[in-house]
Scaffold this motif. Sequence first.
Motif, short mmCIF file in Angstrom:
data_model
loop_
_atom_site.label_atom_id
_atom_site.label_comp_id
_atom_site.label_asym_id
_atom_site.label_seq_id
_atom_site.Cartn_x
_atom_site.Cartn_y
_atom_site.Cartn_z
N UNK A 237 0.86 -1.20 0.00
CA UNK A 237 0.00 0.00 0.00
C UNK A 237 0.88 1.24 0.00
N UNK A 238 0.51 2.20 -0.84
CA UNK A 238 1.23 3.48 -0.84
C UNK A 238 0.23 4.58 -0.48
N UNK B 35 5.98 14.08 10.06
CA UNK B 35 6.44 14.57 8.76
C UNK B 35 5.23 15.19 8.07
N UNK B 36 5.39 16.44 7.66
CA UNK B 36 4.28 17.08 6.94
C UNK B 36 4.43 16.82 5.45
N UNK B 37 3.29 16.81 4.76
CA UNK B 37 3.27 16.53 3.32
C UNK B 37 4.10 15.27 3.04
N UNK B 38 3.58 14.17 3.50
CA UNK B 38 4.37 12.93 3.56
C UNK B 38 3.76 11.80 2.73
N UNK C 76 -1.23 14.90 4.85
CA UNK C 76 -1.04 16.25 5.40
C UNK C 76 0.01 16.21 6.52
N UNK C 77 -0.12 15.22 7.43
CA UNK C 77 0.90 15.05 8.47
C UNK C 77 0.92 13.58 8.90
N UNK D 253 9.14 12.62 3.05
CA UNK D 253 8.51 13.76 2.37
C UNK D 253 7.93 13.29 1.03
N UNK D 254 6.86 13.92 0.62
CA UNK D 254 6.18 13.53 -0.62
C UNK D 254 7.12 13.63 -1.83
N UNK D 255 8.03 14.60 -1.79
CA UNK D 255 8.94 14.75 -2.94
C UNK D 255 9.85 13.52 -3.10
#
Length: 415
Positions: free
Chosen positions: A3-4, A33-36, A9-10, A50-52
């Motif tokens: 699962x991904x 971690x925000x935006x994760x 948001x946090x 992080x999402x990046x």
Amino acid sequence: MNLLITNIKELVQVEINPVSRRNGTEMNQLNTVQNAYLEIRDGAIASFGKMKDAPNATSWSGSDVIDATGKMVFPSWCDSHSHLVFAASREGEFVDRIKGLTYEDIALRGGGILNSARKLEQMDEESLYESAQSRLKEVMALGTGAIEIKSGYGLSVSAELKMLRVIKKLKDNSPVTIKATFLGAHAIPEEFKNNRKEYIDLIINEMLPAIQKENLADYIDVFCEKNYYTPDETNLILSEGKKIGLIPKIHVNQFNAIGGVQVGVEHNALSVDHLEVMRPEDIAILKGTDTMPTALPSCSFFLGIPYAPAKEIIEAGLPLALASDYNPGSTPSGNMNFVVSLGCIKMGLSPEQAINAATINTAYAMELSEEMGSIAIGKKGNVFITKNIPSYSFLPYSFGQNVIETTILNGKVVT
Ligand code: NIG
Ligand code: FE
């Protein structure tokens, strides 16, 4: 299961260097971690960050990707104290208490635990299993991913074994991780009222060997309390339980401080639970031990009794766990979100302390901290996704409401 979860948001309570429990001021720490993103592979946490830095979602099959934009992800709650298997509710006693009777008055006239034991005696194993299974599903939807379940409404050899077999069946059939505790010493049955030694002999000579034979329990519990079991009796029962490998986890200091914490510490108990009435020496003796002090604030709320002195316990440098105590008499709720709210509202804990208390510290109190209790690589993929909420403090703040949208256990969406 793979699962991904993307665009979180946090992501709450991440650990790079996982700890087995959080003590004292460490309970103030809640890493996020925000935006994760969170990646779960084969049921375990494979990576997060992080999402990046997220793995490319297009290489995943669509159904295995959840977009969590605006939502938060928490590790599942771990509930280290419950009596989830029972035969009937006890709202009659609830009404009697509203009218002025106390929990003790009701117990002394043969109600309370003995009332539950009479009902359980009459219910067959299959019906007991079904009712417990449906409660387990309810708490799963409320974010619980691991739970300890006690016997103790049997109070006879056959009924205690019936309860423990039900718990074993729940273990084998539920995605929730379950630990089983033998609580034959929950009350003195009516027929042994004038010969309590005979009942204790029954626990030691008949119940324990049968439990060992069928491998039915992980832990042993005693209700060490005035009108229930004395510290000496508790000591004896725990010693005998330990001989067959059962680790102590006990009920102490609920209504009276009679030395239960001391007996627990002597036996290196995994946890001492309730703690509503604590003397300075009861806090002091826990220092430097492996025993987890565990508070059950929903019980205090429901019975109108004091709350465990959570802040004093933490200020002494000790860890603190918060569990539900779900049972038909003193706590007819297994909602860990409400437990966390009460930790903040009634015990003065910060959201960080309360969340640590209901995750990593309760995982410790079930010997599960290596598998659960935080978001760390290699731990079970047990998490819940909230609705759109502004911050993690919103969860305890919005008491009595369910902010959980999706529950994931072992990397699989279960509700
Ligand atoms: O943890 N205190 C002892 N046992 C339970 C209540 C049992 C009951 O009333 O059925 C508790 O609160
Ligand atoms: Fe309890």
